[in-house]
Design an enzyme around this catalytic site. Structure first.
Site, PDB file in Angstrom:
ATOM      1  N   ASP A  50       0.835  -1.194   0.000  1.00 45.02           N
ATOM      2  CA  ASP A  50       0.000   0.000   0.000  1.00 45.02           C
ATOM      3  C   ASP A  50       0.874   1.251   0.000  1.00 45.02           C
ATOM      4  O   ASP A  50       1.628   1.481   0.947  1.00 45.02           O
ATOM      5  CB  ASP A  50      -0.908  -0.019   1.235  1.00 45.02           C
ATOM      6  CG  ASP A  50      -2.066   0.952   1.096  1.00 45.02           C
ATOM      7  OD1 ASP A  50      -2.099   1.701   0.101  1.00 45.02           O
ATOM      8  OD2 ASP A  50      -2.936   0.956   1.984  1.00 45.02           O
ATOM      9  N   ASP A  51       0.808   2.014  -1.061  1.00 46.27           N
ATOM     10  CA  ASP A  51       1.535   3.294  -1.182  1.00 46.27           C
ATOM     11  C   ASP A  51       3.050   3.118  -1.284  1.00 46.27           C
ATOM     12  O   ASP A  51       3.801   4.062  -1.000  1.00 46.27           O
ATOM     13  CB  ASP A  51       1.209   4.254  -0.014  1.00 46.27           C
ATOM     14  CG  ASP A  51      -0.236   4.723  -0.007  1.00 46.27           C
ATOM     15  OD1 ASP A  51      -1.049   4.200  -0.793  1.00 46.27           O
ATOM     16  OD2 ASP A  51      -0.560   5.614   0.795  1.00 46.27           O
ATOM     17  N   CYS A  90      -6.198   3.833  -3.358  1.00 48.19           N
ATOM     18  CA  CYS A  90      -6.407   2.451  -2.910  1.00 48.19           C
ATOM     19  C   CYS A  90      -7.634   1.736  -3.492  1.00 48.19           C
ATOM     20  O   CYS A  90      -7.498   0.709  -4.143  1.00 48.19           O
ATOM     21  CB  CYS A  90      -6.534   2.420  -1.396  1.00 48.19           C
ATOM     22  SG  CYS A  90      -5.078   3.058  -0.556  1.00 48.19           S
ATOM     23  N   ARG A  94      -7.557  -1.427  -6.242  1.00 45.49           N
ATOM     24  CA  ARG A  94      -7.821  -2.812  -5.820  1.00 45.49           C
ATOM     25  C   ARG A  94      -8.965  -3.429  -6.634  1.00 45.49           C
ATOM     26  O   ARG A  94      -8.938  -4.613  -6.973  1.00 45.49           O
ATOM     27  CB  ARG A  94      -8.139  -2.846  -4.316  1.00 45.49           C
ATOM     28  CG  ARG A  94      -6.898  -2.647  -3.488  1.00 45.49           C
ATOM     29  CD  ARG A  94      -7.129  -2.003  -2.135  1.00 45.49           C
ATOM     30  NE  ARG A  94      -5.900  -1.317  -1.760  1.00 45.49           N
ATOM     31  CZ  ARG A  94      -4.894  -1.900  -1.111  1.00 45.49           C
ATOM     32  NH1 ARG A  94      -5.012  -3.131  -0.680  1.00 45.49           N
ATOM     33  NH2 ARG A  94      -3.781  -1.242  -0.863  1.00 45.49           N
ATOM     34  N   LYS A 147      -5.255  -5.845   3.746  1.00 46.84           N
ATOM     35  CA  LYS A 147      -6.189  -4.739   3.501  1.00 46.84           C
ATOM     36  C   LYS A 147      -7.167  -5.102   2.390  1.00 46.84           C
ATOM     37  O   LYS A 147      -6.760  -5.571   1.327  1.00 46.84           O
ATOM     38  CB  LYS A 147      -5.388  -3.508   3.112  1.00 46.84           C
ATOM     39  CG  LYS A 147      -6.234  -2.317   2.706  1.00 46.84           C
ATOM     40  CD  LYS A 147      -5.370  -1.092   2.518  1.00 46.84           C
ATOM     41  CE  LYS A 147      -6.165   0.066   1.942  1.00 46.84           C
ATOM     42  NZ  LYS A 147      -5.371   1.311   1.902  1.00 46.84           N
ATOM     43  N   HIS A 149     -10.588  -2.991   1.534  1.00 43.10           N
ATOM     44  CA  HIS A 149     -10.928  -1.666   1.001  1.00 43.10           C
ATOM     45  C   HIS A 149     -11.810  -1.692  -0.247  1.00 43.10           C
ATOM     46  O   HIS A 149     -11.728  -0.803  -1.100  1.00 43.10           O
ATOM     47  CB  HIS A 149      -9.642  -0.844   0.718  1.00 43.10           C
ATOM     48  CG  HIS A 149      -9.849   0.616   1.053  1.00 43.10           C
ATOM     49  ND1 HIS A 149      -8.885   1.579   0.879  1.00 43.10           N
ATOM     50  CD2 HIS A 149     -10.946   1.253   1.541  1.00 43.10           C
ATOM     51  CE1 HIS A 149      -9.370   2.753   1.252  1.00 43.10           C
ATOM     52  NE2 HIS A 149     -10.604   2.578   1.662  1.00 43.10           N
ATOM     53  N   SER A 172      -8.222   1.275   5.101  1.00 41.65           N
ATOM     54  CA  SER A 172      -6.883   1.839   5.330  1.00 41.65           C
ATOM     55  C   SER A 172      -6.557   1.925   6.816  1.00 41.65           C
ATOM     56  O   SER A 172      -7.436   2.130   7.656  1.00 41.65           O
ATOM     57  CB  SER A 172      -6.788   3.230   4.712  1.00 41.65           C
ATOM     58  OG  SER A 172      -6.918   3.135   3.318  1.00 41.65           O
ATOM     59  N   HIS A 244       1.646   2.342   3.937  1.00 43.24           N
ATOM     60  CA  HIS A 244       0.700   3.467   4.050  1.00 43.24           C
ATOM     61  C   HIS A 244       0.867   4.057   5.457  1.00 43.24           C
ATOM     62  O   HIS A 244       1.042   3.310   6.412  1.00 43.24           O
ATOM     63  CB  HIS A 244      -0.715   2.885   3.854  1.00 43.24           C
ATOM     64  CG  HIS A 244      -1.818   3.878   3.716  1.00 43.24           C
ATOM     65  ND1 HIS A 244      -2.193   4.721   4.741  1.00 43.24           N
ATOM     66  CD2 HIS A 244      -2.660   4.152   2.683  1.00 43.24           C
ATOM     67  CE1 HIS A 244      -3.215   5.465   4.331  1.00 43.24           C
ATOM     68  NE2 HIS A 244      -3.516   5.148   3.087  1.00 43.24           N
ATOM     69  N   ASP A 296      -0.287  -0.793  -4.774  1.00 44.19           N
ATOM     70  CA  ASP A 296      -1.590  -0.309  -5.262  1.00 44.19           C
ATOM     71  C   ASP A 296      -1.542   1.078  -5.888  1.00 44.19           C
ATOM     72  O   ASP A 296      -2.397   1.425  -6.695  1.00 44.19           O
ATOM     73  CB  ASP A 296      -2.623  -0.313  -4.123  1.00 44.19           C
ATOM     74  CG  ASP A 296      -2.344   0.745  -3.068  1.00 44.19           C
ATOM     75  OD1 ASP A 296      -1.167   1.114  -2.870  1.00 44.19           O
ATOM     76  OD2 ASP A 296      -3.304   1.215  -2.429  1.00 44.19           O
ATOM     77  N   ASN A 297      -0.560   1.882  -5.483  1.00 45.48           N
ATOM     78  CA  ASN A 297      -0.418   3.237  -6.051  1.00 45.48           C
ATOM     79  C   ASN A 297       0.909   3.808  -5.575  1.00 45.48           C
ATOM     80  O   ASN A 297       1.600   3.215  -4.747  1.00 45.48           O
ATOM     81  CB  ASN A 297      -1.585   4.151  -5.649  1.00 45.48           C
ATOM     82  CG  ASN A 297      -1.848   4.225  -4.166  1.00 45.48           C
ATOM     83  OD1 ASN A 297      -2.838   3.691  -3.664  1.00 45.48           O
ATOM     84  ND2 ASN A 297      -0.951   4.844  -3.420  1.00 45.48           N
ATOM     85  N   LYS A 317       1.264   9.354  -5.320  1.00 45.70           N
ATOM     86  CA  LYS A 317      -0.104   8.911  -5.068  1.00 45.70           C
ATOM     87  C   LYS A 317      -1.147   9.970  -5.430  1.00 45.70           C
ATOM     88  O   LYS A 317      -0.972  11.146  -5.134  1.00 45.70           O
ATOM     89  CB  LYS A 317      -0.242   8.577  -3.583  1.00 45.70           C
ATOM     90  CG  LYS A 317      -1.642   8.235  -3.119  1.00 45.70           C
ATOM     91  CD  LYS A 317      -1.641   7.825  -1.660  1.00 45.70           C
ATOM     92  CE  LYS A 317      -3.041   7.450  -1.199  1.00 45.70           C
ATOM     93  NZ  LYS A 317      -3.030   6.837   0.148  1.00 45.70           N
TER      94      LYS A 317
HETATM   95 MG    MG Z   1      -2.703   2.966  -1.447  1.00 45.79          MG
END
Ligand code: MG
Length: 477
Positions: A50-51, A90, A94, A147, A149, A172, A244, A296-297, A317
């Protein structure tokens, strides 16, 4: 308008196909009905951070974060340097990964709210088909660890979206905020500031989740799932909540990295990857398991040292510059994948189509699937079928790439900064020569812009946006 065949019909059709296949004489004595492995069914593991930024791994050029396990995984497999996500935040990212579709089609993106929140009433629509939903009729065991989301209400949880098992924080790790002052809470994060639930299947088992041990526990759950299912085909989706913000790390990794707390967190994730690959090797499954590592980003740049780095890519992001949507990606499958550096284009949506194809599952034909089969690149048989990539921010198309050229119709800086600017003519960059998107070459290349605009028109003409799932909120009593 929704597609004619909904998910239930699809699953029914798949089930019928499975029954026919499993009839005596049609299979090698084992198959979907028994849950045992047929000869050619590979396992799939997707490790989704994540991130995490494009520049945050040793094998993607980070000078101080040490990622020996991912570096080794990359050396044994393929390091993809032009691999994209379906959105730069996010929730939509996903949705794209699990459905093989741009989030605009499922309604999992919005201009009103960028992701789902604890007061959201929406989630992944029931008629979307996820990777595990397509694999389950083929006899696959499926687990989502980490996660989610894609909706935290019961009807949207992983166990209602094709996963046999779920363990994780359903959104998150910076949500359900109950303590700490402003941004200071992030610089010295405490578990009790974020009252996020930890769930097993549909039940909350801990609240607030002890985030210091969350990465470690996700890895342990993943290894347990692999060992438990070693005699049958499986699909494991391990979606780490970190790096994240707020950043949390277990004691073993605290204050160890030269990159501070952010580096500690990434190094713990790297160690977990090592344990998962080791478990696959020890169980004798390495040669039959396709493992993908990505994020994811891009990095959340406004969080200073607590955010990651997109390396030489622009921004991070939340935006449609490369730093928001191009991810450090590794494919691993010993003795199957042709090792090396891949500069062809790929996207998380392609994993949907690639995995279904490799598993012998049918790729849905009743709806637009944006994913393409990347197996020619994996097995050294040919170039990537992906030549075009569309970049959405929320529900709006901001940019498109065709071959090495990327045209920006609209730009807006990373999450939390600046205003949207419309460009006519579009900005044009050659991402091969200029990966940092610094030198606009639109003036010299009107015919390239015209060609990309044609792709955009063709895409938008046929587009049927899904109902906005992110704007829906739970009504207060
Ligand atoms: Mg993310």
């Amino acid at each position: 308008m929704r597609s004619i065949m909904d998910r239930r019909n699809f699953l029914k059709a798949m089930g019928a196909g499975t029954l026919a296949l499993a009839a005596p004489g049609c299979m090698d004595g084992a198959g979907p009905l028994t849950g045992r492995r047929t000869r050619k069914q590979p396992n799939f593991v997707i490790i989704f951070c994540d991130d995490l930024g494009y520049g945050d791994l040793g094998c993607f050029g980070h000078p101080t974060i040490r990622t020996p396990n991912l570096d080794k995984m990359a050396a044994e497999g393929q390091r993809w340097t032009n691999f994209y996500v379906g959105a730069s935040v996010c929730t939509p990212s996903r949705a794209a990964l699990l459905t093989g579709r741009l989030p605009i089609r499922s309604g999992m993106c919005s201009d009103r709210r960028r992701v789902l929140f604890p007061d959201s009433a929406g989630g992944l629509p029931q008629d979307e088909i996820t990777i595990p939903e397509a694999l389950r009729p083929q006899g696959y065991a499926t687990a989502c660890i980490g996660k989610w989301h894609l909706g935290h209400l019961p009807q949207y949880l992983p166990t209602n979206n094709g996963f046999d098992y779920y363990f994780g924080i359903p959104y998150s790790n910076d949500m359900d905020r109950v303590g700490g002052e402003g941004r200071n809470a992030f610089w010295k994060p405490k578990i009790e500031y974020w009252n996020v639930p930890l769930m097993r299947n549909e039940h909350i088992i801990e609240r607030p989740a002890n985030q210091n041990t969350i990465t470690k526990r996700y890895t342990e759950e993943a290894v347990r799932f692999i060992i438990k299912n070693r005699h049958r085909p499986f699909f494991l989706y391990l979606a780490h909540n970190l790096p994240h913000v707020p950043l949390f790390v277990s004691d073993k990794f605290r204050d160890k990295s030269l990159r501070g707390l952010y580096g500690d967190v990434v190094e713990e994730i790297d160690s977990g990857v090592g344990l998962i690959l080791k478990a696959l090797r020890r169980a004798g499954l390495a040669d039959n398991t396709f493992v993908v590592f990505t994020s994811d980003n891009g990095p959340w740049l406004t969080f200073n040292e607590h955010g990651g780095s997109a390396g030489l890519l622009r921004e991070g992001k939340g935006c449609t510059f490369e730093g928001g949507m191009r991810e450090p990606t590794i494919f691993w499958w010993p003795r199957k994948i042709k090792p090396g550096l891949v500069s062809d284009m790929g996207a998380t949506m392609d994993l949907f189509t690639t995995i279904l194809t490799l598993a012998g599952a049918e790729v849905p034909s009743d709806r637009v699937i944006d994913g393409l089969d990347l197996s020619p690149v994996m097995f050294g048989a040919g170039p990537s079928p992906r030549e075009v990539m569309f970049y959405y921010r929320g529900a709006q198309l901001y940019a498109a790439r065709k071959g090495p050229y990327k045209a920006h119709l609209i730009t807006k800086p990373a999450y939390g900064k600046g205003k949207a600017v419309h460009h006519d003519p579009p900005l044009l960059y050659h991402l091969g020569h200029d990966p940092s998107e610094k030198h606009d070459i639109s003036e010299q290349n009107p015919e390239i812009i015209a060609d990309i605009l044609q792709e955009i028109v063709r895409h938008l003409e046929k587009l049927e946006p899904g109902e906005d799932q992110l704007a829906k909120r739970i009504k207060k009593a």
